[in-house]
Design a protein around this motif. Sequence first.
Motif, PDB file in Angstrom:
ATOM      1  N   ASN A  94       0.809  -1.230   0.000  1.00  0.00           N
ATOM      2  CA  ASN A  94       0.000   0.000   0.000  1.00  0.00           C
ATOM      3  C   ASN A  94       0.837   1.272   0.000  1.00  0.00           C
ATOM      4  OD1 ASN A  94      -2.484  -1.414   0.083  1.00  0.00           O
ATOM      5  ND2 ASN A  94      -2.150  -1.788   2.265  1.00  0.00           N
ATOM      6  N   ASN A  95       2.153   1.118   0.038  1.00  0.00           N
ATOM      7  CA  ASN A  95       3.034   2.289   0.071  1.00  0.00           C
ATOM      8  C   ASN A  95       4.318   1.952  -0.688  1.00  0.00           C
ATOM      9  OD1 ASN A  95       4.045   4.802   0.687  1.00  0.00           O
ATOM     10  ND2 ASN A  95       4.722   4.207   2.757  1.00  0.00           N
ATOM     11  N   LEU A  96       4.206   1.861  -2.025  1.00  0.00           N
ATOM     12  CA  LEU A  96       5.336   1.431  -2.851  1.00  0.00           C
ATOM     13  C   LEU A  96       6.406   2.513  -2.963  1.00  0.00           C
ATOM     14  CD1 LEU A  96       3.396  -0.262  -5.798  1.00  0.00           C
ATOM     15  CD2 LEU A  96       4.353  -1.349  -3.756  1.00  0.00           C
ATOM     16  N   THR A  97       7.661   2.074  -2.961  1.00  0.00           N
ATOM     17  CA  THR A  97       8.764   3.001  -3.214  1.00  0.00           C
ATOM     18  C   THR A  97       8.826   3.265  -4.718  1.00  0.00           C
ATOM     19  OG1 THR A  97      10.389   1.260  -3.592  1.00  0.00           O
ATOM     20  CG2 THR A  97      10.075   1.984  -1.295  1.00  0.00           C
ATOM     21  N   GLU A  98       9.623   4.244  -5.112  1.00  0.00           N
ATOM     22  CA  GLU A  98       9.796   4.563  -6.538  1.00  0.00           C
ATOM     23  C   GLU A  98      10.308   3.333  -7.298  1.00  0.00           C
ATOM     24  OE1 GLU A  98       9.548   7.832  -9.378  1.00  0.00           O
ATOM     25  OE2 GLU A  98       8.850   7.583  -7.341  1.00  0.00           O
ATOM     26  N   SER A  99      11.281   2.620  -6.729  1.00  0.00           N
ATOM     27  CA  SER A  99      11.822   1.426  -7.378  1.00  0.00           C
ATOM     28  C   SER A  99      10.769   0.325  -7.486  1.00  0.00           C
ATOM     29  CB  SER A  99      13.035   0.904  -6.598  1.00  0.00           C
ATOM     30  OG  SER A  99      13.538  -0.273  -7.193  1.00  0.00           O
ATOM     31  N   GLU A 100       9.977   0.122  -6.444  1.00  0.00           N
ATOM     32  CA  GLU A 100       8.921  -0.897  -6.473  1.00  0.00           C
ATOM     33  C   GLU A 100       7.868  -0.544  -7.521  1.00  0.00           C
ATOM     34  OE1 GLU A 100       9.381  -2.227  -1.797  1.00  0.00           O
ATOM     35  OE2 GLU A 100       7.908  -0.707  -2.353  1.00  0.00           O
ATOM     36  N   LYS A 101       7.545   0.747  -7.653  1.00  0.00           N
ATOM     37  CA  LYS A 101       6.571   1.173  -8.664  1.00  0.00           C
ATOM     38  C   LYS A 101       7.071   0.900 -10.074  1.00  0.00           C
ATOM     39  CE  LYS A 101       4.286   4.789  -5.986  1.00  0.00           C
ATOM     40  NZ  LYS A 101       4.103   6.242  -5.812  1.00  0.00           N
ATOM     41  N   LYS A 102       8.389   0.893 -10.263  1.00  0.00           N
ATOM     42  CA  LYS A 102       8.962   0.647 -11.597  1.00  0.00           C
ATOM     43  C   LYS A 102       9.137  -0.828 -11.906  1.00  0.00           C
ATOM     44  CE  LYS A 102      11.659   4.793 -12.431  1.00  0.00           C
ATOM     45  NZ  LYS A 102      12.955   5.383 -12.192  1.00  0.00           N
ATOM     46  N   HIS A 103       9.188  -1.695 -10.903  1.00  0.00           N
ATOM     47  CA  HIS A 103       9.562  -3.090 -11.129  1.00  0.00           C
ATOM     48  C   HIS A 103       8.473  -4.129 -10.870  1.00  0.00           C
ATOM     49  CE1 HIS A 103      13.521  -1.150 -10.821  1.00  0.00           C
ATOM     50  NE2 HIS A 103      13.867  -2.064 -11.717  1.00  0.00           N
ATOM     51  N   ALA A 104       7.596  -3.898  -9.910  1.00  0.00           N
ATOM     52  CA  ALA A 104       6.603  -4.915  -9.564  1.00  0.00           C
ATOM     53  C   ALA A 104       5.576  -5.049 -10.687  1.00  0.00           C
ATOM     54  CB  ALA A 104       5.917  -4.550  -8.252  1.00  0.00           C
ATOM     55  N   PRO A 105       5.349  -6.280 -11.205  1.00  0.00           N
ATOM     56  CA  PRO A 105       4.342  -6.462 -12.253  1.00  0.00           C
ATOM     57  C   PRO A 105       2.959  -6.005 -11.780  1.00  0.00           C
ATOM     58  CG  PRO A 105       5.699  -8.439 -12.047  1.00  0.00           C
ATOM     59  CD  PRO A 105       6.041  -7.546 -10.880  1.00  0.00           C
ATOM     60  N   VAL A 106       2.168  -5.531 -12.736  1.00  0.00           N
ATOM     61  CA  VAL A 106       0.783  -5.122 -12.498  1.00  0.00           C
ATOM     62  C   VAL A 106      -0.090  -5.994 -13.392  1.00  0.00           C
ATOM     63  CG1 VAL A 106      -0.886  -3.243 -12.666  1.00  0.00           C
ATOM     64  CG2 VAL A 106       1.476  -2.757 -11.972  1.00  0.00           C
ATOM     65  N   ILE A 107      -0.987  -6.808 -12.795  1.00  0.00           N
ATOM     66  CA  ILE A 107      -1.832  -7.726 -13.565  1.00  0.00           C
ATOM     67  C   ILE A 107      -3.225  -7.129 -13.668  1.00  0.00           C
ATOM     68  CG2 ILE A 107      -2.847 -10.030 -13.660  1.00  0.00           C
ATOM     69  CD1 ILE A 107      -0.443 -11.011 -11.991  1.00  0.00           C
ATOM     70  N   THR A 108      -3.741  -7.046 -14.907  1.00  0.00           N
ATOM     71  CA  THR A 108      -5.099  -6.540 -15.130  1.00  0.00           C
ATOM     72  C   THR A 108      -5.898  -7.614 -15.850  1.00  0.00           C
ATOM     73  OG1 THR A 108      -4.479  -5.559 -17.243  1.00  0.00           O
ATOM     74  CG2 THR A 108      -4.295  -4.167 -15.288  1.00  0.00           C
TER      75      THR A 108
END
Length: 132
Positions: free
Chosen positions: A46-60
């Motif tokens: 619920n509180n992603l770092t800048e690096s996590e926002k760039k790397h963690a996959p997002v599934i839709t």
Amino acid sequence: MKGFVCKVCGFISINGAAPAACPVCHAPKESFEEKEDAIKTPADANNLTESEKKHAPVITQPLHVKIGEIQHPMVKEHYITHIDFYIDREFISRVILTPEKLNPAAALHLKAQSGKLSAISLCNIHGAWIKE
Ligand SMILES: [Fe+2]
């Protein structure tokens, strides 16, 4: 997160064991190395770092996976090399990406109507990231 990493191609088995042969490059079981830190996960979803926002996959839905809430770079010095897909932690597909002309994303058409989907992306600098 723990995984069994193929030392030949980087495939990561997440079902708790190394496969008899790598489903991507067919290397034998002996080519796998158990690593406690094979895959990165955000510390606080619920509180992603800048690096996590760039790397963690997002599934839709329907199944489309892009890498990062913020688009990850795709230049030859720094890019997402591939995205691996799993259902119920069993490998189903790898999409290989090249830098410069692609965005870090992929889509699959699944026959399966149920099962837990996971996606693992590999950044050539920052390692493997998972979304389940
Ligand atoms: Fe990266």
